[in-house]
Scaffold this active site. Sequence first.
Site, PDB file in Angstrom:
ATOM      1  N   CYS A 225       1.047  -1.287   0.274  1.00  0.00           N
ATOM      2  CA  CYS A 225       0.044   0.262  -0.282  1.00  0.00           C
ATOM      3  C   CYS A 225       0.629   1.339   0.148  1.00  0.00           C
ATOM      4  CB  CYS A 225      -0.896  -0.068   0.947  1.00  0.00           C
ATOM      5  SG  CYS A 225      -1.886  -1.805   1.436  1.00  0.00           S
ATOM      6  N   GLU A 226       0.480   2.731  -0.354  1.00  0.00           N
ATOM      7  CA  GLU A 226       1.147   3.603   0.094  1.00  0.00           C
ATOM      8  C   GLU A 226       0.878   4.578   1.383  1.00  0.00           C
ATOM      9  OE1 GLU A 226       3.497   5.877  -3.013  1.00  0.00           O
ATOM     10  OE2 GLU A 226       3.469   4.075  -4.443  1.00  0.00           O
TER      11      GLU A 226
END
Lengths: 255, 255
Positions: free
Chosen positions: A2-3
């Site tokens: 994810c970021e």
Amino acid sequence: MCELLGMSANVPTDIIFSFTGLVQRGGTTGPHKDGWGITFYEGKGCRTFKDPAPSSNSKIANLVMEYPIKSCSVISHIRQANRGGIKLENTHPFVREFWGRNITFAHNGQLSGYKLLALFDFMPIGETDSEYAFCWIMGKLKQKYPTKPKNWQSVFRYTAKLCKQLDELGVFNALISDGVHVLAYCSNNLTWITRKAPFGPASLIDKDVTVNFSEETTDNDIVTVIATRPLTDNESWVKLEPKQWVLFRLGVKLN
Amino acid sequence: MCELLGMSANVPTDIIFSFTGLVQRGGTTGPHKDGWGITFYEGKGCRTFKDPAPSSNSKIANLVMEYPIKSCSVISHIRQANRGGIKLENTHPFVREFWGRNITFAHNGQLSGYKLLALFDFMPIGETDSEYAFCWIMGKLKQKYPTKPKNWQSVFRYTAKLCKQLDELGVFNALISDGVHVLAYCSNNLTWITRKAPFGPASLIDKDVTVNFSEETTDNDIVTVIATRPLTDNESWVKLEPKQWVLFRLGVKLN
């Protein structure tokens, strides 16, 4: 994976520029299309916008990009699902109340064997390793602080120790905030930048947008942005080392 | 005072029609201009949109009116402030996690002497009597259910008893949901209606809008709407008596 995106500022600041860069990675310039969320603190309150739909194609993300909500502390996340299906209850950030403060959490990474961690008082609603880990942290905090903590910096220092334990179970990059502090714990990927006077222009990597912050700010403003990967290509972002953590209070690094 | 809106349905249903009526009362046809909020359950997750700005003039309320989020359980509130300033942290609904479920609460009324109620485990973030009362309910539930409850209907029956205690302290109309059940407790003002086949047209009182539900639904749909005052003028709403409560599970009245 994810970021993550976080912000810590000494004056209420909008995060539209950085968020616009991040959401491109949610289906356009990046593969993180399994949901997104953002929590804005305003005073002691906070509000979370989240959607299991890709951020690059979300009406709610469009609203957030067009509607400047000013906040001193923001936590945001775009998701590429590993553990837990694409559902609202598995979408970060997660929020729980602790001694009268909203605690917000978002995680990038993946954990193994985490279900051996005993939970106390806080239970996950969805099926992610992330929310389970967050509930474990909150339960440990509740045990450590049976009465209301006077020193919230020490709460976050203890939280960083708990993050280090979780890091042993896999990859654990995390952002945690109570609205005043923002803790960034790095397992392998986390960068940050503090913008203050003299402000200059910044150009997004993921979209053709440039902002001249000197036109948007006053000389007293201090605005720190934390992200999994740098969001701009003409500024110097600091890359955290594995197992390193930084704690910000209203934009200012404390450790 | 404030106004409440709730929905309980057996299929994910959008609440745009009813919400459109409610938000007119937030500054246009009614005085409830001190903020608004709405919580939608989707699966085990929920998301809350809230704003301390008047609902009749809110970009976020406009989004909610234009973007059909389908949900089986919805709690909404528009606020006319009495206890607690016009701030995000004082804006309903309030949400807390209890044994892995999101519990959502909104209140219409005003309480006195409520600070004598001892809180356990859950603490208010803002300054309203409403959130304090909610935290008291949650703490009492935590004490009554030290392990995960198997029978959630009994949790709500106990919650209704707690509401009756709070009602002794003033005016306490409340909506409480876990995403499956919606409890409506009436102190003095609360009405409800169940729509099912054969569906007909409904006309809003507060705005010139008519919907023919027969075009929007299937014969199996059961949709209950709860509101402080009826939202339509061509249907029969049931007015609750003082101290009366009704519990709905996916649209169907259980008591």
